[in-house]
Structures are given as structure tokens and as C-alpha cells.
Design an enzyme around this catalytic site. Structure first.
Site, PDB file in Angstrom:
ATOM      1  N   ARG A  11       0.823  -1.222   0.000  1.00  0.00           N
ATOM      2  CA  ARG A  11       0.000   0.000   0.000  1.00  0.00           C
ATOM      3  C   ARG A  11       0.855   1.269   0.000  1.00  0.00           C
ATOM      4  O   ARG A  11       0.362   2.351  -0.298  1.00  0.00           O
ATOM      5  CB  ARG A  11      -0.982   0.005   1.179  1.00  0.00           C
ATOM      6  CG  ARG A  11      -2.011  -1.106   1.139  1.00  0.00           C
ATOM      7  CD  ARG A  11      -2.785  -1.117  -0.180  1.00  0.00           C
ATOM      8  NE  ARG A  11      -3.942  -1.981  -0.151  1.00  0.00           N
ATOM      9  CZ  ARG A  11      -3.935  -3.291  -0.443  1.00  0.00           C
ATOM     10  NH1 ARG A  11      -2.814  -3.878  -0.801  1.00  0.00           N
ATOM     11  NH2 ARG A  11      -5.044  -3.998  -0.386  1.00  0.00           N
ATOM     12  N   ARG A  70      -2.650   6.025  27.324  1.00  0.00           N
ATOM     13  CA  ARG A  70      -2.248   6.615  26.029  1.00  0.00           C
ATOM     14  C   ARG A  70      -1.013   5.971  25.409  1.00  0.00           C
ATOM     15  O   ARG A  70      -0.741   6.188  24.227  1.00  0.00           O
ATOM     16  CB  ARG A  70      -1.998   8.120  26.187  1.00  0.00           C
ATOM     17  CG  ARG A  70      -0.803   8.425  27.081  1.00  0.00           C
ATOM     18  CD  ARG A  70      -0.834   9.811  27.659  1.00  0.00           C
ATOM     19  NE  ARG A  70       0.276   9.985  28.598  1.00  0.00           N
ATOM     20  CZ  ARG A  70       0.297   9.478  29.835  1.00  0.00           C
ATOM     21  NH1 ARG A  70      -0.718   8.773  30.301  1.00  0.00           N
ATOM     22  NH2 ARG A  70       1.337   9.667  30.605  1.00  0.00           N
ATOM     23  N   LYS A  83      10.157   0.237  29.738  1.00  0.00           N
ATOM     24  CA  LYS A  83       9.388   0.596  28.541  1.00  0.00           C
ATOM     25  C   LYS A  83      10.048   0.097  27.262  1.00  0.00           C
ATOM     26  O   LYS A  83       9.374  -0.384  26.350  1.00  0.00           O
ATOM     27  CB  LYS A  83       9.220   2.119  28.455  1.00  0.00           C
ATOM     28  CG  LYS A  83       8.201   2.665  29.429  1.00  0.00           C
ATOM     29  CD  LYS A  83       7.960   4.139  29.167  1.00  0.00           C
ATOM     30  CE  LYS A  83       6.925   4.650  30.148  1.00  0.00           C
ATOM     31  NZ  LYS A  83       6.649   6.086  29.949  1.00  0.00           N
ATOM     32  N   LEU A 107      19.240  10.120  28.142  1.00  0.00           N
ATOM     33  CA  LEU A 107      20.407  10.421  27.329  1.00  0.00           C
ATOM     34  C   LEU A 107      21.074  11.717  27.763  1.00  0.00           C
ATOM     35  O   LEU A 107      20.425  12.762  27.834  1.00  0.00           O
ATOM     36  CB  LEU A 107      20.004  10.501  25.856  1.00  0.00           C
ATOM     37  CG  LEU A 107      19.345   9.238  25.273  1.00  0.00           C
ATOM     38  CD1 LEU A 107      18.944   9.482  23.820  1.00  0.00           C
ATOM     39  CD2 LEU A 107      20.274   8.036  25.370  1.00  0.00           C
ATOM     40  N   ASP A 127       9.641  14.803  27.171  1.00  0.00           N
ATOM     41  CA  ASP A 127       8.611  15.558  27.890  1.00  0.00           C
ATOM     42  C   ASP A 127       9.185  16.690  28.736  1.00  0.00           C
ATOM     43  O   ASP A 127       8.543  17.141  29.670  1.00  0.00           O
ATOM     44  CB  ASP A 127       7.783  14.608  28.761  1.00  0.00           C
ATOM     45  CG  ASP A 127       8.635  13.934  29.836  1.00  0.00           C
ATOM     46  OD1 ASP A 127       9.859  14.175  29.860  1.00  0.00           O
ATOM     47  OD2 ASP A 127       8.072  13.176  30.651  1.00  0.00           O
ATOM     48  N   ASN A 128      10.408  17.158  28.414  1.00  0.00           N
ATOM     49  CA  ASN A 128      10.934  18.287  29.204  1.00  0.00           C
ATOM     50  C   ASN A 128      11.876  19.148  28.351  1.00  0.00           C
ATOM     51  O   ASN A 128      12.461  18.672  27.377  1.00  0.00           O
ATOM     52  CB  ASN A 128      11.649  17.776  30.456  1.00  0.00           C
ATOM     53  CG  ASN A 128      12.881  16.976  30.113  1.00  0.00           C
ATOM     54  OD1 ASN A 128      13.958  17.530  29.920  1.00  0.00           O
ATOM     55  ND2 ASN A 128      12.735  15.664  29.990  1.00  0.00           N
ATOM     56  N   ALA A 130      14.797  20.605  29.005  1.00  0.00           N
ATOM     57  CA  ALA A 130      16.243  20.344  29.016  1.00  0.00           C
ATOM     58  C   ALA A 130      16.592  19.313  27.950  1.00  0.00           C
ATOM     59  O   ALA A 130      17.534  19.497  27.168  1.00  0.00           O
ATOM     60  CB  ALA A 130      16.674  19.853  30.399  1.00  0.00           C
ATOM     61  N   CYS A 170      15.802  26.299  13.967  1.00  0.00           N
ATOM     62  CA  CYS A 170      15.914  25.180  14.893  1.00  0.00           C
ATOM     63  C   CYS A 170      14.926  25.379  16.048  1.00  0.00           C
ATOM     64  O   CYS A 170      14.260  26.412  16.137  1.00  0.00           O
ATOM     65  CB  CYS A 170      17.350  25.021  15.389  1.00  0.00           C
ATOM     66  SG  CYS A 170      17.827  26.157  16.710  1.00  0.00           S
ATOM     67  N   CYS A 186       5.064  17.551  32.539  1.00  0.00           N
ATOM     68  CA  CYS A 186       4.156  16.717  31.742  1.00  0.00           C
ATOM     69  C   CYS A 186       3.785  15.451  32.492  1.00  0.00           C
ATOM     70  O   CYS A 186       2.694  14.909  32.330  1.00  0.00           O
ATOM     71  CB  CYS A 186       4.804  16.340  30.419  1.00  0.00           C
ATOM     72  SG  CYS A 186       4.952  17.724  29.299  1.00  0.00           S
TER      73      CYS A 186
HETATM   74 ZN    ZN Z   1      18.132  28.307  15.960  1.00  0.00          ZN
END
Ligand code: ZN
Length: 249
Positions: A11, A70, A83, A107, A127-128, A130, A170, A186
Site C-alpha cells: 500500500r 495513552r 518501557k 540520554l 517531555d521536558n 532540558a 531550529c 508533563c
Molecule cells: Zn536556531
């Protein structure tokens, strides 16, 4: 591709814009998915079903009961399991063709530099702020396309930064690090489940488009979803000539 693969991906192959060439480019590609939560689950699921060749998934957490509303790669009996292990089990059952590399860790900047340089495209499903800024810096440094998603409460965003182009904005052009808005946790906020699914699926879609080289270049685009009104808005993002991250590269 063998006969079974030609059938599995038929497909896609039937799409004039995609074809066998697009599918082969997808098979040759390596996507890095950072975060295996509400966004990372649907994004990784669609990349796997679509036939991405190689996918690295990084997440430090174990599955929690509150995730199951979710995070669609996990089952009730995944609770307590890392996970990335539960994700690997689901994804390899769906498509054993995909080479999966899983990392159960948060990481650091050094990890990111090495991982991003070895990937063709990066999906920020974290979810953050940093982590988002660290991912962005690595993608700018290595000129890798970055597909970023976010969802909280009843609002969600999709951002595509095609950093292969010198004039691409960016993440930091849009959300400067120094001007940081108050961090919203979050992990403790409410979020409407299908919204994370919609944004994660769109992250996979933009990834397929970039890898296969089809459609309009999505770089420098911010897509906003307001679930309450059901309204989508699309905003072009301009490169900030004074951006602390990308203006000096
Ligand atoms: Zn930039």
C-alpha cells in the site's frame, strides 16, 4: 525486497509518490526515537509497521499503570517492565523486519551527540525542555532532520526542523533556552489520550516524507492543535539570525 516484503508494503508501493524507491529508502534509514511515552509509542508503532530499516528507542522508565491510558505499545501485564523492553516485544511482533536498538537510559549530551550522528532522522518524543534543547543542539551540530512533538492537557504541537538546510530554523529559534517559559511537568499533568496518538502519528508521517523525499519540505513549520475547538493552525517558523544554537554553526 523479497515477495513477502513487497506484499507487506504494497500500500506504500502503490503510491505514485512513494513507490518501491521510497520504500527502499525507508528500509535503508535509521530513525532515533527519544522517549517511549504518549508520543513515542504511536510514532515508533507507525515507523515499524511502515518498514523503517533500523530504529533506536531510548527511554529510562518502566511502564506504570498511569501510562496505559495513552502509551499504546504497552499492555496491562507490561506494568513494571522497562518501557524499551515492552516496546521491543510489541514492535518485533508486528514487524520482525525492523532492526531495533533499545536503550534504557536518560540520554546525556555525550550520548546524544553519538546517537544523533549515527541516525538519519531524530524524533523528539521527550517531555521536558532540558532534553528538547539537548536534542536540538545535537541535531543542529550534525545537521540531522528533527521532528518534534508535544502534547499537554488539550493542546498539542508538531514541529519539523529540516536542519540539513543551512537556512532552516531550529527548536531554539522558536523557544530560546534563556527565555524559557515555566516548565510544565508533563508527567503530572492531564492529557487527552488520542491527542498524543495524533501527534505521534504525524511525527511518523513527517519522518516517512523526509526519508522518502516526498511532499513539500516540512521544515520550519509549527502545527498547533486545540482539541477543545478542534481547530488546527499552521505557522511558518523563521530562522532567528541571533539564535544561540544555530546562528554560529
Ligand atoms: Zn536556531
Amino acid at each position: 525486497m523479497n515477495d513477502e516484503q513487497l506484499l507487506r508494503y504494497s500500500r506504500h508501493i502503490l503510491l505514485a509518490e512513494f513507490g518501491v524507491e521510497g520504500q527502499q529508502r525507508l528500509r535503508d534509514a535509521h530513525a532515533l526515537v527519544i522517549g517511549a511515552g504518549g508520543l513515542g509509542c504511536p510514532a515508533a508503532l507507525y515507523l515499524a509497521t511502515s518498514g523503517i530499516g533500523r530504529m533506536t528507542i531510548a527511554d529510562p522508565d518502566k511502564v506504570d499503570l498511569t501510562n496505559l491510558q495513552r502509551q499504546i505499545l504497552y499492555r496491562t501485564d507490561s506494568v513494571g517492565v522497562p518501557k524499551v523492553d515492552a516496546a521491543r516485544a510489541t514492535l518485533s511482533a508486528i514487524n520482525p523486519d525492523v532492526e531495533l536498538v533499545t536503550l534504557q537510559k536518560r540520554l546525556a549530551a555525550d550520548d546524544l551527540r553519538a546517537l544523533v550522528s549515527g541516525a538519519d532522522i531524530v524524533l523528539d518524543c521527550s517531555d521536558n525542555f532540558a532534553t528538547r534543547h539537548a536534542i536540538n543542539r545535537a541535531c543542529v551540530a550534525h545537521r540531522k532532520p528533527l521532528v518534534s512533538g508535544a502534547a499537554i492537557r488539550l493542546d498539542a504541537q508538531l514541529m519539523v526542523f529540516d536542519l540539513r538546510a543551512a537556512d532552516a530554523p531550529c527548536y531554539s529559534c522558536l523557544f530560546p533556552e534563556e527565555g524559557e517559559v515555566e516548565e510544565v511537568q508533563c508527567s503530572v499533568m492531564g492529557v487527552l489520550a488520542p491527542m498524543t496518538g495524533a501527534i505521534g502519528a504525524l511525527q511518523a508521517m513527517e519522518t516517512l516524507k523526509i526519508v522518502a523525499g516526498i511532499g513539500a519540505a516540512g521544515g520550519g513549520k509549527l502545527l498547533l492543535l486545540d482539541a477543545k475547538s478542534g481547530e488546527w493552525r499552521s505557522v511558518r517558523i523563521a530562522k532567528d539570525p541571533k539564535c544561540a544554537v544555530c546562528s554560529t554553526r
